[in-house]
Design an enzyme around this catalytic site. Structure first.
Site, PDB file in Angstrom:
ATOM      1  N   SER A   1       0.880  -1.344   0.179  1.00  0.00           N
ATOM      2  CA  SER A   1      -0.198  -0.037   0.515  1.00  0.00           C
ATOM      3  C   SER A   1       0.922   1.396  -0.131  1.00  0.00           C
ATOM      4  O   SER A   1       1.358   1.573  -0.891  1.00  0.00           O
ATOM      5  CB  SER A   1      -1.160  -0.486   0.707  1.00  0.00           C
ATOM      6  OG  SER A   1      -2.038   0.973   1.462  1.00  0.00           O
TER       7      SER A   1
ATOM      8  N   ASP B   1      -2.794   6.218  -3.313  1.00  0.00           N
ATOM      9  CA  ASP B   1      -1.759   5.595  -3.105  1.00  0.00           C
ATOM     10  C   ASP B   1      -0.872   4.392  -3.917  1.00  0.00           C
ATOM     11  O   ASP B   1      -1.155   4.667  -5.027  1.00  0.00           O
ATOM     12  CB  ASP B   1      -1.704   4.992  -1.211  1.00  0.00           C
ATOM     13  CG  ASP B   1      -3.001   3.763  -2.351  1.00  0.00           C
ATOM     14  OD1 ASP B   1      -4.097   3.540  -3.082  1.00  0.00           O
ATOM     15  OD2 ASP B   1      -3.235   3.514  -0.714  1.00  0.00           O
TER      16      ASP B   1
ATOM     17  N   ASP C   1      -1.311   1.006  -4.215  1.00  0.00           N
ATOM     18  CA  ASP C   1      -1.895   0.448  -4.892  1.00  0.00           C
ATOM     19  C   ASP C   1      -3.267   0.736  -5.569  1.00  0.00           C
ATOM     20  O   ASP C   1      -3.437   0.756  -6.318  1.00  0.00           O
ATOM     21  CB  ASP C   1      -2.030  -0.917  -3.818  1.00  0.00           C
ATOM     22  CG  ASP C   1      -2.523  -0.725  -2.776  1.00  0.00           C
ATOM     23  OD1 ASP C   1      -2.597   0.648  -2.344  1.00  0.00           O
ATOM     24  OD2 ASP C   1      -3.776  -1.543  -2.283  1.00  0.00           O
TER      25      ASP C   1
ATOM     26  N   ASP D   1      -5.821   1.862  -3.866  1.00  0.00           N
ATOM     27  CA  ASP D   1      -7.179   1.681  -3.728  1.00  0.00           C
ATOM     28  C   ASP D   1      -7.957   2.834  -2.574  1.00  0.00           C
ATOM     29  O   ASP D   1      -8.928   2.975  -2.498  1.00  0.00           O
ATOM     30  CB  ASP D   1      -6.815   0.764  -3.041  1.00  0.00           C
ATOM     31  CG  ASP D   1      -6.051   0.421  -1.841  1.00  0.00           C
ATOM     32  OD1 ASP D   1      -5.064   1.267  -1.186  1.00  0.00           O
ATOM     33  OD2 ASP D   1      -6.459  -1.137  -0.811  1.00  0.00           O
TER      34      ASP D   1
END
Length: 469
Positions: free
Chosen positions: A101, A249, A251, A253
């Site tokens: 993340s 961010d 990734d 999501d």
């Protein structure tokens, strides 16, 4: 479960590459995951990874483990986390996303989900997978490559996000600045907003910052909740006279929004805006009082906005697997967290930063005013944002603040313990929450009152009490 103690979190696996998270560990986890999901009837598992340099080796080892357990592997390749959830949902298969993340480049991790993108936590499968993996620690990692089957989902994903987020299309042309932080948001933006996935580009003027995926994060960390990582986006919005800025961010999501003045929009305001849109949509289709999930740390404005739109607010603990479970339990149409995670019933109850961004673009383009005016009705209080502290004993500090609140040292208030300790003013106009992080060795504090001065004063007092311990 000592072998996994350093990397097993409340709802994912995460750790320093090589020192904590190794290929051998991922191989054992792959076998454990394969055995766990096979026992539930699964015959295959979907794997994806972000741009981190350790991703190929770690995901390869995990895939070999999954195959050793007898499951086929479908490989999405490099993708955003919500694309992995989409693949899991569309194919009704369990999935594993290799990402850390927003953490620095030296970290990696695994976000696991059940069939249909169902959330998994320690209590709902993660501990069982780790326990099964323990029996396979030390087994040699095979040298051959996994027999993974490529799975293409970019085009179908992009079409779905456009359809769900902007069902009526976009209105006026907008100038949009995107800061991907060298994470997956650059690729994702090209697919959904541009024409990289085979769709016609949307009618937007796009200006990109750090769109090239690079797991070393050469420009700034891919953590848009840290204000320092928004500085370039804010400056670019002002320089180009843009209508909106979007930051993702690592990734992708999570999505943080910046208005036309270069000012960050609180995630709670975005929760309120998108919740109102989703409530209106399903009420028009005949659904009465639809539920919307929010965590205990979103603004007081969020449940107020949900009720005003004709919805029913339901509070949940922080964490994506917990929010997803609450979404399913209550049949909620939408869910949102203070950390810029946004969940959609029609997206398998999973979180998607790009789908939230599409909602905001559709709302903004559908009226003539600036973004700051559009979100103003959902930004009614002064929030501190998340204030983090490293303390010797988190439980002792939390107990001290709880005892002070019980003694009335912060004023008349009630105490709730859904997620950490929340102290809520008797007039319902102020609150603070203190809780231990689920993903980092930190004590997290959030404060909200009707005024910036009052929030600052209360926040400083609480931080002093926390850090003197």
């Amino acid at each position: 479960m000592s072998a996994f103690g350093r990397v097993l979190g409340a709802y994912d696996v995460r750790g320093l590459v090589d020192g904590e998270l190794t290929a051998d560990l991922c191989y054992a986890l792959g076998i454990g995951a394969g055995e766990h999901f096979s026992s539930q009837g699964a015959q295959a598992l979907v794997i994806g990874r972000d741009m981190r340099e350790s991703g190929p080796a770690l995901s390869r080892a995990f895939a070999l483990g999954v195959q050793e357990a007898g499951l086929r592997v479908l490989d999405v390749g490099r993708c955003a986390t919500d694309q992995l959830y989409f693949a899991s949902g569309v194919h009704h298969l369990p999935g594993a996303m290799f990402t850390a993340s927003h953490n620095p480049a030296s970290y990696n991790g695994i976000k696991l989900c059940g069939p249909g993108a169902a959330g998994i936590s320690r209590d709902t499968g993660l501990s069982a997978i780790a326990q099964a993996a323990e029996a396979h620690l030390g087994e040699p990692l095979p040298r051959e490559e996994p027999a993974a089957e490529p799975l293409q989902i970019a085009g179908r994903y992009a079409e779905t996000v456009r359809r769900l987020g902007a069902p009526g299309g976009l209105g006026r042309r907008l100038k949009v600045v995107i800061d991907a932080g060298n994470g997956m948001g650059g690729m994702l933006s090209g697919q959904v907003l541009g024409g990289d996935a085979g769709l016609e580009p949307l009618d937007l003027d796009l200006i990109g910052l750090y769109l090239e995926p690079d797991g070393t994060f050469p420009n700034h960390e891919a953590n848009p909740l840290d204000p320092v990582n928004l500085e370039d986006l804010r400056a670019a919005v002002i320089e180009h006279g843009a209508d909106i800025g979007l930051a993702f961010d690592g990734d992708a999501d999570r999505c943080v929004v910046v208005d036309e003045r270069g000012e960050p929009v609180t995630p709670s305001a975005i929760v309120g805006l998108v919740a109102s849109r989703e409530i209106a949509r399903v009420r028009a289709a005949g659904e009465n009082s639809p539920a919307v999930i929010h965590n205990a740390i979103t603004s007081l404005a969020v449940p107020e906005a949900i009720r005003e739109a004709g919805g029913r607010p339901v509070v949940s603990r922080v964490g994506h697997s917990l929010i997803k479970a609450a979404m399913r339990e209550h049949g909620a149409v939408f869910g949102g967290e203070h950390s810029a995670h946004y969940y959609f019933r029609d997206f398998f109850c999973a979180d998607s930063g790009m789908l939230a961004a599409m909602h905001v673009l559709a709302a903004l383009s559908g009226q003539d005013g600036p973004l700051s005016e559009l979100v103003a009705p959902f930004d009614r209080y002064a929030a501190s944002g998340e204030l983090n502290s490293v303390v010797a004993d988190q439980a002792v500090v939390i107990a001290k603040l709880r005892a002070m609140a019980e003694a009335g040292e912060f004023g008349p208030a009630r105490i709730e313990e859904l997620d950490g300790v929340s102290v809520i003013g008797a007039d319902g106009r102020w609150w603070f929450n203190v809780r231990a992080s689920n993903t980092e060795p930190l004590l997290r504090l959030n404060v909200e009152t009707p005024s910036r001065e009052r929030t600052t004063a209360l926040g400083e007092r609480l931080l002093g009490l926390i850090r003197e311990s």
